[in-house]
Write an enzyme that holds these catalytic residues in place. Structure first.
Site, mmCIF file in Angstrom:
data_model
loop_
_atom_site.group_PDB
_atom_site.id
_atom_site.type_symbol
_atom_site.label_atom_id
_atom_site.label_comp_id
_atom_site.label_asym_id
_atom_site.label_seq_id
_atom_site.Cartn_x
_atom_site.Cartn_y
_atom_site.Cartn_z
ATOM 1 N N ARG A 198 -30.873 -8.227 -30.791
ATOM 2 C CA ARG A 198 -29.389 -8.559 -30.418
ATOM 3 C C ARG A 198 -28.642 -7.571 -29.356
ATOM 4 O O ARG A 198 -27.966 -7.906 -28.515
ATOM 5 C CB ARG A 198 -28.568 -8.982 -31.567
ATOM 6 N N GLY A 199 -28.829 -6.303 -29.763
ATOM 7 C CA GLY A 199 -27.973 -5.108 -29.150
ATOM 8 C C GLY A 199 -28.475 -5.113 -27.694
ATOM 9 O O GLY A 199 -27.730 -4.815 -26.831
#
Length: 370
Positions: free
Chosen positions: A291-292
């Site tokens: 996600r980052g």
């Protein structure tokens, strides 16, 4: 002598202009980038009480351009985009029925702390469904927030189950309500904005990770800036219409800038080498999942679009990477280093830049690299 009651005013209550808000640049940037690309995944704003969190979010909703909706549709369905239509509207469109179109302000929905699941998700009238054979649905707050902003103040005090419901809807773009074997779903695509004071409790790490960006704001320390903020607020409270009128041109310019950025976004390019370095930063910081990486890529493109460019630069990444990663780091209770500083340090090493030591900005947070 007879008295007649005055007709209630239908005039919209003035909102403090977004362009007049002093300081808190980190929060304002995160909010703007999410309006340009809602797939960034929302913003978590943590900071001291009385730092203008709610004012800024309401001001953002007010400055956004009007959207086209299907008239009298409770879900703010898009008249042309099938992904943003309710099932009923989509069926009408497929049958070639002409859809009446209206324009409305981007919805801004406040979710109260004491809200029940039925109030948030909506309810199905089981008796009517069984007796009349129709799906009688009373829309909730998620329906009202579709294609808009859903704001949860003190999100860290919200019931965990409700937070799960919100995050599931924000991630999937749909809200499904099931009662007694009857199922109804509707589009629920919104920018989720949460705010809170860290002194009142932290969010669970797995929930915090679901917010695309995390802005930390602090009380402004510089006396001159504090005076300016107080004077701005006093001027607005004295004569809201005049204050709004004075900032009208800047508001319109920002609105046009947002529209141009939304249109430019699909053609913005992020070089492969920069994408590899972003993933290297995430890897070295031991960020769980991908996600980052995804959010940082999206945010870097959005900031380039905001400034009218089609190529992402290293500086664009520098300005967004802390917002995208600081809340994804594993917490070590014995560590005193600020998570934002940690992100900046690894970013500087990976991108071969020099750190700027211990300079504080107006938010009371260390600045980055050069």
């Amino acid at each position: 002598m007879s008295l007649t009651a005055a007709a209630p005013s239908t005039k919209r209550r003035p909102v403090f202009p977004f362009t007049a808000i002093v300081g808190q640049e980190e929060m304002k940037l995160a909010l703007l980038l999410n309006t340009i690309d809602p797939y960034i995944g929302g913003v978590m704003i943590m900071g001291d009480r009385g730092t203008g969190k709610s004012t800024t979010i309401r001001a953002l909703a007010d400055v956004l351009p009007e959207i086209d909706v299907v008239a009298n549709d409770p879900f703010n369905s898009h008249p042309e985009d099938g992904d943003l239509m309710s099932d009923e509207v989509r069926q009408q469109a497929q049958q070639g029925i002409s859809l009446p179109v209206a324009q409305k302000k981007v919805p801004m929905v406040d979710l109260p702390l004491g809200a029940t699941e039925d109030r948030v998700c909506g309810t199905i009238d089981i008796e009517k469904a069984l007796s009349e054979g129709v799906k009688a649905f009373e829309p909730g707050l998620l329906a009202k927030a579709n294609r808009g902003i859903l704001y949860v103040d003190e999100v860290n005090l919200l019931d965990d189950h409700l937070v799960d419901v919100l995050l599931d809807s924000a991630a999937s773009g749909w809200n499904t309500v099931e009662r007694e074997g009857i199922s109804i779903r509707h589009p629920a695509r919104f920018v989720l904005v949460g705010s809170g004071n860290p002194e009142e409790g932290e969010l669970r790490p797995q929930l915090l990770d679901r917010f695309g960006m995390h802005a930390e704001i602090r009380t402004v320390k510089e006396p001159k800036l504090r005076v300016e903020i107080v004077e701005q607020r006093a001027e607005f409270d004295r004569n809201p219409e005049d204050f709004v009128s004075k900032n009208q041109q800047e508001q319109e310019e920002l609105q046009q800038k947002i529209v141009k950025a939304q249109n430019l976004l699909p053609s913005v390019n992020l070089d492969y080498d920069l994408r590899v370095k972003i993933s290297q930063v995430c890897s070295e910081l031991d960020v769980d999942g991908l996600r980052g990486d995804i959010v940082t890529n999206r945010a870097a493109k959005a900031i380039a679009a905001l400034e009218g460019r089609q190529e992402v630069t290293v500086d664009d990444i520098r300005r967004v990477i802390t917002l995208c990663l600081r809340h994804r780091l594993r917490k070590d209770p014995l560590e005193s280093i600020d998570s934002g500083y940690k992100v900046e340090k690894v970013f500087s090493r990976v991108f071969g830049l020099e750190m700027v030591e211990d300079t504080a900005n107006t938010n009371g947070v260390r600045t980055g690299v050069r």
